[in-house]
Design a protein around this motif. Structure first.
Motif, PDB file in Angstrom:
ATOM      1  N   VAL A   1       0.828  -1.306  -0.119  1.00 26.31           N
ATOM      2  CA  VAL A   1      -0.044   0.222  -0.120  1.00 26.31           C
ATOM      3  C   VAL A   1       0.888   1.186   0.026  1.00 26.31           C
ATOM      4  O   VAL A   1       1.770   1.266   0.796  1.00 26.31           O
ATOM      5  CB  VAL A   1      -0.832   0.070   1.425  1.00 26.31           C
ATOM      6  N   SER A   2       0.396   2.257  -0.815  1.00 29.80           N
ATOM      7  CA  SER A   2       1.190   3.404  -0.986  1.00 29.80           C
ATOM      8  C   SER A   2       0.651   4.397  -1.378  1.00 29.80           C
ATOM      9  O   SER A   2      -0.623   4.367  -1.878  1.00 29.80           O
ATOM     10  CB  SER A   2       2.565   3.171  -1.844  1.00 29.80           C
ATOM     11  N   LEU A   3       0.854   5.877  -1.147  1.00 27.82           N
ATOM     12  CA  LEU A   3       0.090   6.948  -1.336  1.00 27.82           C
ATOM     13  C   LEU A   3       0.599   7.440  -2.650  1.00 27.82           C
ATOM     14  O   LEU A   3       1.985   7.865  -2.839  1.00 27.82           O
ATOM     15  CB  LEU A   3       0.579   8.032  -0.248  1.00 27.82           C
ATOM     16  N   SER A   4      -0.103   7.575  -3.663  1.00 28.04           N
ATOM     17  CA  SER A   4       0.351   7.982  -5.160  1.00 28.04           C
ATOM     18  C   SER A   4       0.237   9.403  -5.389  1.00 28.04           C
ATOM     19  O   SER A   4       0.645   9.738  -6.280  1.00 28.04           O
ATOM     20  CB  SER A   4      -0.402   6.969  -5.839  1.00 28.04           C
ATOM     21  N   GLY A   5      -0.397  10.172  -4.455  1.00 26.12           N
ATOM     22  CA  GLY A   5      -0.627  11.603  -4.637  1.00 26.12           C
ATOM     23  C   GLY A   5      -1.687  12.316  -4.318  1.00 26.12           C
ATOM     24  O   GLY A   5      -2.807  11.537  -3.652  1.00 26.12           O
ATOM     25  N   TYR A   6      -1.930  13.532  -4.424  1.00 23.37           N
ATOM     26  CA  TYR A   6      -2.967  14.402  -4.078  1.00 23.37           C
ATOM     27  C   TYR A   6      -3.672  14.974  -5.091  1.00 23.37           C
ATOM     28  O   TYR A   6      -2.626  15.388  -6.476  1.00 23.37           O
ATOM     29  CB  TYR A   6      -2.495  15.318  -2.908  1.00 23.37           C
ATOM     30  N   SER A   7      -4.775  15.472  -5.308  1.00 24.41           N
ATOM     31  CA  SER A   7      -5.209  16.192  -6.405  1.00 24.41           C
ATOM     32  C   SER A   7      -6.463  17.217  -6.031  1.00 24.41           C
ATOM     33  O   SER A   7      -6.588  17.152  -4.782  1.00 24.41           O
ATOM     34  CB  SER A   7      -5.898  15.378  -7.481  1.00 24.41           C
ATOM     35  N   LEU A   8      -6.720  17.700  -6.959  1.00 22.18           N
ATOM     36  CA  LEU A   8      -7.827  18.802  -6.756  1.00 22.18           C
ATOM     37  C   LEU A   8      -9.290  18.391  -7.312  1.00 22.18           C
ATOM     38  O   LEU A   8      -9.207  17.752  -8.313  1.00 22.18           O
ATOM     39  CB  LEU A   8      -7.778  20.273  -7.345  1.00 22.18           C
ATOM     40  N   VAL A   9     -10.328  18.640  -6.756  1.00 24.37           N
ATOM     41  CA  VAL A   9     -11.578  18.247  -7.324  1.00 24.37           C
ATOM     42  C   VAL A   9     -11.853  18.906  -8.762  1.00 24.37           C
ATOM     43  O   VAL A   9     -12.400  18.112  -9.396  1.00 24.37           O
ATOM     44  CB  VAL A   9     -12.759  18.839  -6.428  1.00 24.37           C
ATOM     45  N   ASP A  10     -11.874  20.454  -8.651  1.00 20.94           N
ATOM     46  CA  ASP A  10     -11.832  21.057  -9.899  1.00 20.94           C
ATOM     47  C   ASP A  10     -10.418  21.642 -10.348  1.00 20.94           C
ATOM     48  O   ASP A  10     -10.346  22.804 -10.022  1.00 20.94           O
ATOM     49  CB  ASP A  10     -12.985  22.195  -9.748  1.00 20.94           C
TER      50      ASP A  10
END
Length: 198
Positions: free
Chosen positions: A145-154
């Motif tokens: 299991v790893s964190l692949s990133g963050y993003s924005l809704v819009d």
């Protein structure tokens, strides 16, 4: 923080003297805006080994069902999607036979078990629950299991904000240059993306 950069090259008309060809001012407009991340993305895998195909399938299916039932109940979670589209079931053949086999003769080696696997991709919000979600996913039996990133809704709206800021930056630079030269900026005649800016 998510940082979006926007860059432009501007060619603007600056009319100051009555000439046939108005003078041009060429400027670069840049902007760097930061946004709080809203969505986290995790990846992982469910793996199982069994003597039979049915046993391997049952084990990975049970683990997936537990993940689908439990993950949405994480306190504070407002959004969750779980993608488990990739799956495989591979026979495990006798290792000694496989080592001593002749070229392309692996079909003669006896099958001693089966290895099942499912690839997982999860997206959830708010982003500050990424650590708790990662921990829970591991506790429920997922591996790697790893964190692949963050993003924005819009993201498109955020990119437009960065674009607008870059345009204002370019116009401000052109106005300053024109003022120093006792000229007036009429408007842009060409706009192009700068190199290296998404």
């Amino acid at each position: 923080m998510k940082r979006l950069l926007s860059g432009f090259g501007f060619v603007l008309l600056a009319g100051c003297l009555p000439t046939a060809q108005p003078n041009q001012i060429i400027v670069d407009g840049e902007a760097s805006l930061e946004f709080e991340p809203e969505i986290f993305s995790l990846t992982g895998a469910i793996r199982a080994r069994s003597d039979t195909q049915a046993g391997a399938l049952a084990e990975i299916s049970d683990t997936l069902a537990s993940i689908r039932d439990t993950m949405p109940n994480l306190e504070g979670l407002t959004h969750l999607t779980i993608d488990a589209a990739s799956a495989a079931l591979t026979p495990i053949q006798n290792p000694e036979c496989m080592e001593n086999r002749r070229y392309n003769d692996e079909e003669q080696c006896p099958i001693e078990g089966y290895f099942g696997s499912i690839g997982l991709s999860l997206e959830g919000s708010p982003a500050n629950l990424s650590g708790q979600a990662l921990s829970l996913l591991s506790e429920l039996g997922a591996e790697s299991v790893s964190l692949s990133g963050y993003s924005l809704v819009d993201r498109e709206s955020a990119q437009k904000d960065a674009l607008d800021a870059a345009v204002r930056d370019a116009r401000g630079k052109a106005d300053n240059i024109a003022q120093a030269a006792a000229a007036t900026v009429i408007g842009p005649i060409r706009v192009q993306y700068g190199e290296g800016f998404p």
